[in-house]
Design a protein around this motif. Structure first.
Motif, short mmCIF file in Angstrom:
data_model
loop_
_atom_site.label_atom_id
_atom_site.label_comp_id
_atom_site.label_asym_id
_atom_site.label_seq_id
_atom_site.Cartn_x
_atom_site.Cartn_y
_atom_site.Cartn_z
N GLU A 1 -76.83 19.61 -43.23
CA GLU A 1 -78.21 19.43 -43.61
C GLU A 1 -78.29 20.05 -45.09
N PRO A 2 -79.49 20.02 -45.72
CA PRO A 2 -79.42 20.27 -47.02
C PRO A 2 -78.87 21.99 -47.35
N GLU A 3 -79.09 22.88 -46.36
CA GLU A 3 -78.62 24.35 -46.45
C GLU A 3 -76.98 24.17 -46.24
N ASP A 4 -76.45 23.18 -45.82
CA ASP A 4 -74.95 23.20 -45.56
C ASP A 4 -74.16 22.55 -46.75
N ASN B 1 -70.47 22.95 -47.80
CA ASN B 1 -69.76 23.40 -46.81
C ASN B 1 -68.30 22.61 -46.46
#
Length: 97
Positions: free
Chosen positions: A43-46, A49
């Motif tokens: 997701e955008p927050e990942d 990663n």
């Protein structure tokens, strides 16, 4: 006008994501884009990663703004899940130095 603003926004977001990706994985070679894998959130927050590739220790997945990207470690190196980098394989002569 609204479409233009959206395009400009997306261009900025993508260029920022691509710049940070190239900084963190400078020596890795892009292999291909793959669909999102449920075990690996992207997701955008990942974004940025890193995830091990269970099928090949010499590659890993990186979350990018457009989905997971399969990356290959430089020759002779394997993805180190503890350090999140391409490293000498554990137990190799270079690993013990």
């Amino acid at each position: 006008m609204k479409k233009l603003l959206i395009r400009v926004f997306l261009t900025i977001v993508l260029s920022i994501g691509l710049m940070t990706s190239s900084i963190s994985i400078a020596n890795a070679e892009t292999v291909s884009t793959v669909p999102t894998v449920p075990d690996y959130p992207c997701e955008p927050e990942d974004v940025d990663n890193l995830y091990q590739n269970p099928e090949d220790p010499n590659s890993f997945y990186q979350c990018a703004p457009y989905g997971l990207v399969l990356m290959k470690c430089p020759s002779g190196l394997a993805f180190d899940v503890d350090l999140n980098i391409c490293n000498w394989p554990k137990g190799s002569e270079q690993d013990s130095q």
